[in-house]
Structures are given as C-alpha cells and as structure tokens.
Enzyme design. Structure first.
Site, PDB file in Angstrom:
ATOM      1  N   GLY A   1      -4.707   8.860  17.688  1.00 32.94           N
ATOM      2  CA  GLY A   1      -4.863   7.314  18.866  1.00 32.94           C
ATOM      3  C   GLY A   1      -3.574   5.982  19.092  1.00 32.94           C
ATOM      4  O   GLY A   1      -3.268   5.934  17.570  1.00 32.94           O
TER       5      GLY A   1
ATOM      6  N   CYS B   1      -3.896   4.100   7.568  1.00 35.53           N
ATOM      7  CA  CYS B   1      -3.319   4.875   8.468  1.00 35.53           C
ATOM      8  C   CYS B   1      -4.004   4.162   9.589  1.00 35.53           C
ATOM      9  O   CYS B   1      -3.538   3.040   9.720  1.00 35.53           O
ATOM     10  CB  CYS B   1      -3.578   6.319   8.187  1.00 35.53           C
ATOM     11  SG  CYS B   1      -2.967   7.084   9.397  1.00 35.53           S
TER      12      CYS B   1
ATOM     13  N   HIS C   1      -1.353   7.977   3.374  1.00 33.67           N
ATOM     14  CA  HIS C   1      -2.098   8.332   3.015  1.00 33.67           C
ATOM     15  C   HIS C   1      -2.877   8.978   1.379  1.00 33.67           C
ATOM     16  O   HIS C   1      -1.627   9.646   0.725  1.00 33.67           O
ATOM     17  CB  HIS C   1      -2.167   9.964   2.419  1.00 33.67           C
ATOM     18  CG  HIS C   1      -2.695   9.780   5.032  1.00 33.67           C
ATOM     19  ND1 HIS C   1      -3.357  10.424   5.897  1.00 33.67           N
ATOM     20  CD2 HIS C   1      -1.739   9.451   5.974  1.00 33.67           C
ATOM     21  CE1 HIS C   1      -3.359  10.304   6.560  1.00 33.67           C
ATOM     22  NE2 HIS C   1      -2.479   9.828   6.936  1.00 33.67           N
TER      23      HIS C   1
ATOM     24  N   GLU D   1      -4.676  10.093  -0.912  1.00 31.80           N
ATOM     25  CA  GLU D   1      -5.326  11.378  -1.104  1.00 31.80           C
ATOM     26  C   GLU D   1      -3.822  12.085  -0.915  1.00 31.80           C
ATOM     27  O   GLU D   1      -4.258  12.811  -1.642  1.00 31.80           O
ATOM     28  CB  GLU D   1      -6.144  11.358  -0.184  1.00 31.80           C
ATOM     29  CG  GLU D   1      -5.964  12.139   0.875  1.00 31.80           C
ATOM     30  CD  GLU D   1      -5.449  11.361   1.981  1.00 31.80           C
ATOM     31  OE1 GLU D   1      -4.407  12.384   3.380  1.00 31.80           O
ATOM     32  OE2 GLU D   1      -5.165   9.786   1.664  1.00 31.80           O
TER      33      GLU D   1
END
Length: 409
Positions: free
Chosen positions: A252, A278, A376, A378
């Site tokens: 979004g 993010c 990101h 991760e």
C-alpha cells in the site's frame, strides 16, 4: 538408465492486458479465470515461493524476469505467510516438473489450489522492458473462455482496478490477533513487532538473537504497547512494555497510514528504540517529517545493490517496494517534524542509498534510538549481507549503542 519424461500439460488460452492497451497472448498457468491488479516485475532468479507468499505483493500481479520458473517446486518450509499473497503470476517457461528433495508439490498445483490465475509462454523480457519504460500500471490476466472476449471489454475491466497510490492495504494483510514468537535460548529483550504485512522470517531472525517477539495487528495503538504480557529484559526494560518496537514491511501507499505514523511518533517521543523496514521505513520517514512518493517501477528482487554510507560497504539486498522516502542525501539535517509538531527528534541522516538510482534506502537518527532501511534484511531466500542490522537493533535495546560485530559506528 531410464529417463522419466516430463508430463505433457495441455493449457488453455490466456491473455495479459495492460491498462495502456498493450497485450501479451500466452497460455493459462495455475487457476483458470480472471485476476486484476497492479503489475510489477521481480528480478530475482530464485525464491519464487517466498515472493508469492510475501504480503507486500498483496493486490499485485508479479512478473518474474528469470525465464525458467518452478524447477524446485513448492515445499512446506519456505512460506513467508500462510497463503499466496500475489494477485497473479506471469512467467515465460514454467518447469514441466519439479526437481528438489524438499519439494512437496508443483508450483502450478499450488497456484491452482490457491485459486491464483497466471499466464505463461509470453515474452517476459519485452513485458519487463515495457514496464521499465512506461512504469507500473494496472493489468489483468484472463484465461479460458474469458480470454476470447473482445479486447475493449477486457481493457475496460482493467481500468476498474483502483490504483496503488492512495491504497490503504496493511490492515488487510495484518494479523487479526497478537501472537508470540519466543526467544531462542535466554530472553534478552522483548520487541513489539507491528504487523503491516510481516514476513515469517523476520520474527525468527529476532528470536534467534534472544528476542521475545510479540507480533501485533496493524491497528495497535501506543497505549496497547503497555499491555504486553511476559518478561522485560535489556538495559531499556520498561515494566509491562517492550524494549523496542519493530515496524514491518507491507503493501500500500504509506501516505495513507496516518494511524501508524502517529504510533511511530509516540514511540520516538518516548525514546523507545525503533527499527523499520520497507513500509516501516517509510512510516518512520513520515514520522520524522519527510514525504513519500511513488517510484516509476519500484525495486523488486534479491539483487539490489545498496551503499551503506556508515561503513562504506556495498550490500546486495532483497527489496519489494513501489514507494520511497524523499529526504536530502547531503545530511545530516534536522528532522522536519521538530518544527511542525514540537518534537525533539534532532538530527537525521540518509544512511543508505540505492546504487541503481540514488533512492533513499535507509535513515538513521543521530539523537534518538531509531533507524530504518527500505530493504529486507531477513532476506529469504537471500542474500544475507544485511542480517547484521538485527544485531544493530539488539545493541540499541540492550546497551544503547548501534555498534555491531560488523564494526559499525
């Protein structure tokens, strides 16, 4: 030696229709029917399972730029959420059969069982070049009998899709109830992770460092942070509250997330260590007083080069975003929010930049314990260049510094 032949798959007709009128004719892949959304391209050569199950792809049709997709099948370990999140899937050459010891089913079976409509046997290179030049746009995949309808009808249906600008989607993919990912070994800190579309690997990365992670819904208020049950730990322990707050990735337009920005400001005002990635990075940027904007075609893939201006290292990162923070690269600067809201966030600098287009990829507060990155860390299915950022967050919570084993200042 006997060779097992690949199963011959009979595919029905399919057509991909872009809002600007361009079409690509191919064959059906996955479920039969219609799907609509914003079409984006992902430059990852591997990790399609993680891509499909990333909640940040909610309401988006994903084009894989790598030509051969599906060869490792689908397993039960690499899901980033409970279901496929992408609205549709576009590939050039689907693997006729999976070949991997962890595979439990084929990619196409997974798409079909999840009712995800896709298309294959199209020129994804030409499609990617078109999106790179014209920008992301609305699109539709039409398969089976519906693919034979007049193009004018299909294009009109595509034009009914709401644009991503102005879309508020985090609440649609967030958990409805809080849950806990326990620390591995001794609990060193308690973190409230605001689920804006969180990937499953993120809490596991924190838990591996001794963090008890309380994953909370996107609509969580600041007052609710003080009702977290369980232990408190770390140098910044607060009775009944978290040692740090993590703001996750998600889908979004960040310009719509006023409630979450208010939560970020309350966390910063209280001096609680904060870390955003993010979508969470964009919210921290807004809370500090910067604006956000939509990129022409975004950054999506696991091969995005980023310069860490603190260390001088170039890290290859995993990214999935269509919006970015507008902040001056020649910082540090005073947080714009200070004058507007009477806050005292102090100095902020752009800590990371994208080397492909100079987009802001990270923010670092110099006078309060908060930082964020656009990508990101991760990074499932990789790369792992940036996992040390979780160590930085740990240091902020346990000893009030941002020093890591990587030697960061």
């Amino acid at each position: 030696m006997t060779t097992i032949p690949a199963q011959r798959i009979v595919r029905g007709p399919a057509v991909l229709v872009l809002e600007d009128g361009r079409t690509f004719t191919g064959r059906a892949f996955g479920a039969t029917g219609t799907t609509l959304g914003e079409i984006v391209f992902c430059t990852a050569m591997t990790g399609y399972q993680e891509t499909l199950t990333d909640p940040s792809y909610h309401r988006q049709i994903v084009v894989m730029t790598a030509p051969h997709i599906g060869n490792t099948g689908i397993n039960d370990e690499d899901q980033e959420s409970e279901a496929i999140q992408a609205a549709g899937f576009v590939v050039r050459d689907p693997a006729p059969r999976p070949s991997n010891w962890r595979s439990r089913r084929s990619l196409e079976d997974d798409l079909r069982d999840s009712q995800i409509v896709g298309i294959c046997d199209i020129d994804t290179r030409a499609l990617t070049r078109h999106l790179r030049d014209a920008g992301t746009m609305r699109a539709g995949i039409f398969t089976g009998d519906v693919a034979r309808r007049p193009l004018t009808d299909l294009t009109a249906e595509v034009l009914t899709v709401p644009r991503m600008s102005g879309a508020r989607l985090a609440e649609q993919v967030s958990t409805s109830q809080p849950y806990v990912v326990p620390a591995v070994g001794e609990c060193r800190a308690v973190v409230a992770a605001i689920d804006l579309g969180i990937k499953a690997t993120t809490p596991r990365q924190l838990a591996a460092r001794g963090v008890e992670v309380h994953v909370l819904p996107a609509a969580t208020t600041y007052q609710q942070l003080w009702t977290i049950p369980g232990v408190t730990a770390g140098a910044a322990a607060r009775a009944g509250g978290p040692d740090g707050v993590f703001f996750s990735n998600g889908p979004g337009d960040p310009a719509t997330a006023d409630d979450q920005v208010a939560l970020v400001r309350a966390v910063l005002d209280a001096g609680i260590p904060g870390f955003g990635i993010c979508f969470g990075h964009q919210l921290i940027g807004r809370a500090l007083g910067f604006t956000t904007y939509k990129l022409p075609f975004g950054h999506r893939g696991i091969n995005q080069p980023v310069l860490d201006r603190t260390t001088g290292r170039v890290e290859i990162t995993a990214q999935n975003h269509g919006f970015a923070v507008d902040a001056p690269l020649d910082g540090p600067v005073a947080a714009p929010s200070d004058a507007a809201h009477g806050t005292t966030y102090g100095r902020v600098e752009v800590s990371h930049i994208g080397l492909n287009d100079q987009v802001v990829e990270g923010l670092r507060c110099l006078d309060i314990p908060a930082f964020s990155v656009q990508y990101h860390p991760e990074a499932a299915a990789g790369p792992h260049d940036s996992t040390h950022l979780f160590d930085r967050f740990m240091h902020q919570m346990t000893d009030g510094t941002t020093t890591t084993s990587e030697g960061e200042a």
